[in-house]
Design an enzyme around this catalytic site. Structure first.
Site, PDB file in Angstrom:
ATOM      1  N   ARG A 160       4.071  -3.272   5.086  1.00  0.00           N
ATOM      2  CA  ARG A 160       2.831  -2.491   5.148  1.00  0.00           C
ATOM      3  C   ARG A 160       1.643  -3.415   4.928  1.00  0.00           C
ATOM      4  NH1 ARG A 160      -0.411  -3.637   0.605  1.00  0.00           N
ATOM      5  NH2 ARG A 160       0.431  -2.778  -1.325  1.00  0.00           N
ATOM      6  N   GLU A 259      -5.262   4.999  -1.507  1.00  0.00           N
ATOM      7  CA  GLU A 259      -6.003   3.973  -2.251  1.00  0.00           C
ATOM      8  C   GLU A 259      -6.955   3.237  -1.311  1.00  0.00           C
ATOM      9  OE1 GLU A 259      -3.606   1.350  -4.602  1.00  0.00           O
ATOM     10  OE2 GLU A 259      -4.977  -0.312  -4.312  1.00  0.00           O
ATOM     11  N   ARG A 263      -3.311   2.578   5.185  1.00  0.00           N
ATOM     12  CA  ARG A 263      -2.124   1.764   4.958  1.00  0.00           C
ATOM     13  C   ARG A 263      -1.296   1.896   6.229  1.00  0.00           C
ATOM     14  NH1 ARG A 263      -0.917   0.498  -0.580  1.00  0.00           N
ATOM     15  NH2 ARG A 263      -2.948  -0.152  -1.455  1.00  0.00           N
ATOM     16  N   CYS A 305      -8.340  -2.716  -3.992  1.00  0.00           N
ATOM     17  CA  CYS A 305      -7.806  -3.499  -5.123  1.00  0.00           C
ATOM     18  C   CYS A 305      -7.720  -4.974  -4.722  1.00  0.00           C
ATOM     19  CB  CYS A 305      -6.424  -2.989  -5.491  1.00  0.00           C
ATOM     20  SG  CYS A 305      -5.658  -3.916  -6.830  1.00  0.00           S
ATOM     21  N   THR A 307      -5.609  -7.050  -5.428  1.00  0.00           N
ATOM     22  CA  THR A 307      -4.225  -7.512  -5.200  1.00  0.00           C
ATOM     23  C   THR A 307      -3.832  -7.372  -3.735  1.00  0.00           C
ATOM     24  OG1 THR A 307      -3.290  -5.306  -5.616  1.00  0.00           O
ATOM     25  CG2 THR A 307      -3.527  -6.794  -7.516  1.00  0.00           C
ATOM     26  N   ARG A 314       2.410  -6.139   2.103  1.00  0.00           N
ATOM     27  CA  ARG A 314       3.532  -6.108   1.163  1.00  0.00           C
ATOM     28  C   ARG A 314       4.763  -5.788   1.980  1.00  0.00           C
ATOM     29  NH1 ARG A 314       6.642  -3.444  -2.954  1.00  0.00           N
ATOM     30  NH2 ARG A 314       6.219  -1.272  -2.376  1.00  0.00           N
ATOM     31  N   ARG A 343       9.615  -3.754  -8.180  1.00  0.00           N
ATOM     32  CA  ARG A 343       9.139  -2.410  -8.512  1.00  0.00           C
ATOM     33  C   ARG A 343      10.336  -1.457  -8.569  1.00  0.00           C
ATOM     34  NH1 ARG A 343       3.467  -1.551  -4.957  1.00  0.00           N
ATOM     35  NH2 ARG A 343       2.532  -3.569  -5.480  1.00  0.00           N
ATOM     36  N   GLU A 348       5.404   1.434  -7.095  1.00  0.00           N
ATOM     37  CA  GLU A 348       4.673   0.970  -8.271  1.00  0.00           C
ATOM     38  C   GLU A 348       4.716   1.992  -9.403  1.00  0.00           C
ATOM     39  OE1 GLU A 348       0.487   0.692  -7.440  1.00  0.00           O
ATOM     40  OE2 GLU A 348       0.477  -1.230  -8.421  1.00  0.00           O
TER      41      GLU A 348
HETATM   42  P1  ADP Z   1       2.621   0.365  -1.533  1.00  0.00           P
HETATM   43  O1  ADP Z   1       3.844  -0.323  -1.112  1.00  0.00           O
HETATM   44  O2  ADP Z   1       2.036   1.143  -0.426  1.00  0.00           O
HETATM   45  O3  ADP Z   1       1.680  -0.585  -2.196  1.00  0.00           O
HETATM   46  P2  ADP Z   1       4.173   1.780  -3.570  1.00  0.00           P
HETATM   47  O4  ADP Z   1       4.765   0.610  -4.258  1.00  0.00           O
HETATM   48  O5  ADP Z   1       3.669   2.903  -4.408  1.00  0.00           O
HETATM   49  O6  ADP Z   1       2.926   1.448  -2.656  1.00  0.00           O
HETATM   50  O7  ADP Z   1       5.286   2.355  -2.531  1.00  0.00           O
HETATM   51  C1  ADP Z   1       4.899   3.449  -1.739  1.00  0.00           C
HETATM   52  C2  ADP Z   1       6.118   4.175  -1.228  1.00  0.00           C
HETATM   53  O8  ADP Z   1       6.846   3.292  -0.359  1.00  0.00           O
HETATM   54  C3  ADP Z   1       7.097   4.572  -2.338  1.00  0.00           C
HETATM   55  O9  ADP Z   1       7.624   5.849  -2.028  1.00  0.00           O
HETATM   56  C4  ADP Z   1       8.182   3.553  -2.231  1.00  0.00           C
HETATM   57  O10 ADP Z   1       9.426   4.064  -2.650  1.00  0.00           O
HETATM   58  C5  ADP Z   1       8.205   3.299  -0.733  1.00  0.00           C
HETATM   59  N1  ADP Z   1       8.811   2.017  -0.374  1.00  0.00           N
HETATM   60  C6  ADP Z   1       8.384   0.782  -0.712  1.00  0.00           C
HETATM   61  N2  ADP Z   1       9.215  -0.146  -0.196  1.00  0.00           N
HETATM   62  C7  ADP Z   1      10.189   0.526   0.482  1.00  0.00           C
HETATM   63  C8  ADP Z   1      11.353   0.134   1.226  1.00  0.00           C
HETATM   64  N3  ADP Z   1      11.682  -1.149   1.409  1.00  0.00           N
HETATM   65  N4  ADP Z   1      12.122   1.118   1.781  1.00  0.00           N
HETATM   66  C9  ADP Z   1      11.786   2.420   1.621  1.00  0.00           C
HETATM   67  N5  ADP Z   1      10.707   2.857   0.937  1.00  0.00           N
HETATM   68  C10 ADP Z   1       9.925   1.911   0.371  1.00  0.00           C
HETATM   69  N1  DAR Z   2      -2.508   0.137 -11.201  1.00  0.00           N
HETATM   70  C1  DAR Z   2      -3.505  -0.881 -11.236  1.00  0.00           C
HETATM   71  C2  DAR Z   2      -3.498  -1.657  -9.891  1.00  0.00           C
HETATM   72  C3  DAR Z   2      -2.405  -2.661  -9.747  1.00  0.00           C
HETATM   73  C4  DAR Z   2      -2.191  -3.090  -8.302  1.00  0.00           C
HETATM   74  N2  DAR Z   2      -1.635  -1.952  -7.499  1.00  0.00           N
HETATM   75  C5  DAR Z   2      -2.354  -1.275  -6.614  1.00  0.00           C
HETATM   76  N3  DAR Z   2      -3.544  -1.669  -6.204  1.00  0.00           N
HETATM   77  N4  DAR Z   2      -1.859  -0.153  -6.085  1.00  0.00           N
HETATM   78  C6  DAR Z   2      -3.248  -1.823 -12.410  1.00  0.00           C
HETATM   79  O1  DAR Z   2      -4.143  -2.597 -12.720  1.00  0.00           O
HETATM   80  O2  DAR Z   2      -2.165  -1.774 -12.963  1.00  0.00           O
END
Ligand code: ADP
Ligand code: DAR
Length: 392
Positions: A160, A259, A263, A305, A307, A314, A343, A348
């Protein structure tokens, strides 16, 4: 507070009508910021600094908002009217933040550079204030591999990126009209996707709770109520302007106004990063041919953000590595060695369920798109090698 909001709104409206104004302001903004700080905001900022500096927070915000930096930037404002309070409010409200800092508009990265630069340098593993993001380079899209052909370890693979639309401010500066107009503009671009990428847009407004929960549980849709984003003023007017696009095969997804403005996501079951990456690049390039993304000459693509700036990418796997996971500290140590981030299954701020971890590249800046995804590919292959080498 109303005065502050209206001032911000007025300035934003002008800037949206005359984007060129932002450029003339940029010089002024970079050197000293624009406009005088309201006394009420200055009082809130001093209280916020007192709370943060006397806390045991481990955030990058706490680490780098030193007394000297605070004194140097506390009175600054961007031409959108954003203040330091808009940047740090989430990290002050959530002392358990890992980062704690967001950019309320795209100028904030420059106006408050004394705070953003050291946070960016540490998070993205040594991207200094003198470094620049390389030009966009997705490389040969046939270049990534199937990381787990036998399907032993990897449940699913996802790539993504975050994108902001250049002519809109970021969350804390957005009006309800901004959210509605941005959603309309992105929906129009999504409607032009055809073939493998063709699909439907589902607005969050009016979506049944059953459908919403299923999409979240199936890892397609973003969760709601993130306290970090709420404190960062990223959830106002919710669910207006928010929604999700899914192609017919549910392997290409676009989030609108979670956010970030967008995305852009490619995902599928199994470990074939090659297929996921090829679809991801096709989707990003087709949407990028219709929409203008906010891109800084030094920091690359700009997001809410810090990051997620640079490539915004990611790339992750949902993976089962029971031997490594027997001691999570070992798993985290191996991941750190390969610049990976661990994660939980729900993404996250969640924990692993049934031993399924979300492991991805950590840094998104200072490398090309190709190199960021290759760093994930090489790291995951090493993780699998370490898992295989562990005796039962
Ligand atoms: P982002 O990746 O968009 O920064 P999150 O870590 O919150 O945000 O993940 C968003 C969603 O994507 C969550 O439901 C997570 O389980 C899902 N996700 C992340 N990586 C994978 C993967 N490799 N396969 C399936 N779902 C995934
Ligand atoms: N939760 C905030 C942001 C961390 C990075 N993740 C993002 N942007 N979704 C923190 O400072 O923990």
């Amino acid at each position: 507070m109303i005065f502050k909001y209206l001032t911000k709104l007025k300035v934003n409206q002008n800037l949206l009508l005359n984007p060129g104004m932002a450029k003339t302001c940029k010089k002024c903004v970079e050197t000293c910021g624009v406009g005088k700080l309201e006394p009420s905001v200055l009082k809130e900022l001093n209280e916020a600094f007192e709370k943060l500096s006397t806390s045991d927070s481990k955030s990058l915000l706490k680490k780098y908002l030193t007394a000297d930096v605070f004194k140097s930037i506390v009175n600054k404002k961007t031409s959108f009217g954003s203040t330091l309070l808009d940047c740090i409010q989430s990290g002050v409200a959530n002392l358990d933040s890992s980062v704690g800092l967001y950019a309320p508009d795209t100028e904030a990265y420059n106006v408050f550079a004394e705070l953003f630069n050291p946070v960016i340098e540490e998070y993205h593993l040594n991207f200094t204030k003198d470094d620049s993001q390389p030009p966009v380079n997705f490389g040969n899209t046939n270049c990534m591999a199937d990381l787990d052909p036998k399907g032993t370890f990897i449940v699913s693979t996802r790539v993504r990126c975050g994108r902001s639309l250049a002519k809109y401010p970021l969350n804390p500066c957005m009006t309800e009209e901004h959210y509605i107009k941005l959603e309309e503009e992105v929906k129009c671009a999504l409607g032009n996707l055809t073939g493998e990428l063709g699909g439907d847009y589902l607005p969050l407004k009016g979506m049944s709770k059953i459908t919403q929960k299923k999409l979240i549980d199936d890892h397609f849709l973003f969760a709601e109520g993130d306290r970090f984003l709420q404190a960062a003023k990223a959830s106002r007017f919710w669910p207006t302007g928010r929604g999700i696009f899914l192609n017919d095969a549910k392997t290409f997804v676009v989030w609108v106004n979670e956010e970030d403005h967008m995305r852009i996501i490619s995902l599928q079951k199994g470990g074939d990063l090659g297929q996921v990456y090829k679809r991801f690049v096709k989707g990003v390039e087709e949407l990028g041919s219709q929409l203008t993304f906010a891109r800084d000459e030094r920091l690359g693509y700009l997001t809410f953000c810090p990051t997620n700036i640079g490539t915004g990418i990611r790339a992750s796997v949902h993976i089962k590595v029971p031997k490594l996971a027997a001691d999570e500290s070992v798993l985290h140590a191996v991941a750190k060695k390969y610049n990976l981030q661990v994660r939980g299954t729900g993404g996250e701020h969640t924990s692993a369920q049934d031993g399924v971890y979300d492991i991805s590249n950590k840094r998104r800046l200072g490398l090309s798109e190709y190199d960021v995804v290759r760093e994930m590919q090489d790291g995951i292959m090493e993780i699998i090698k370490e898992e295989k080498s562990k005796s039962d």
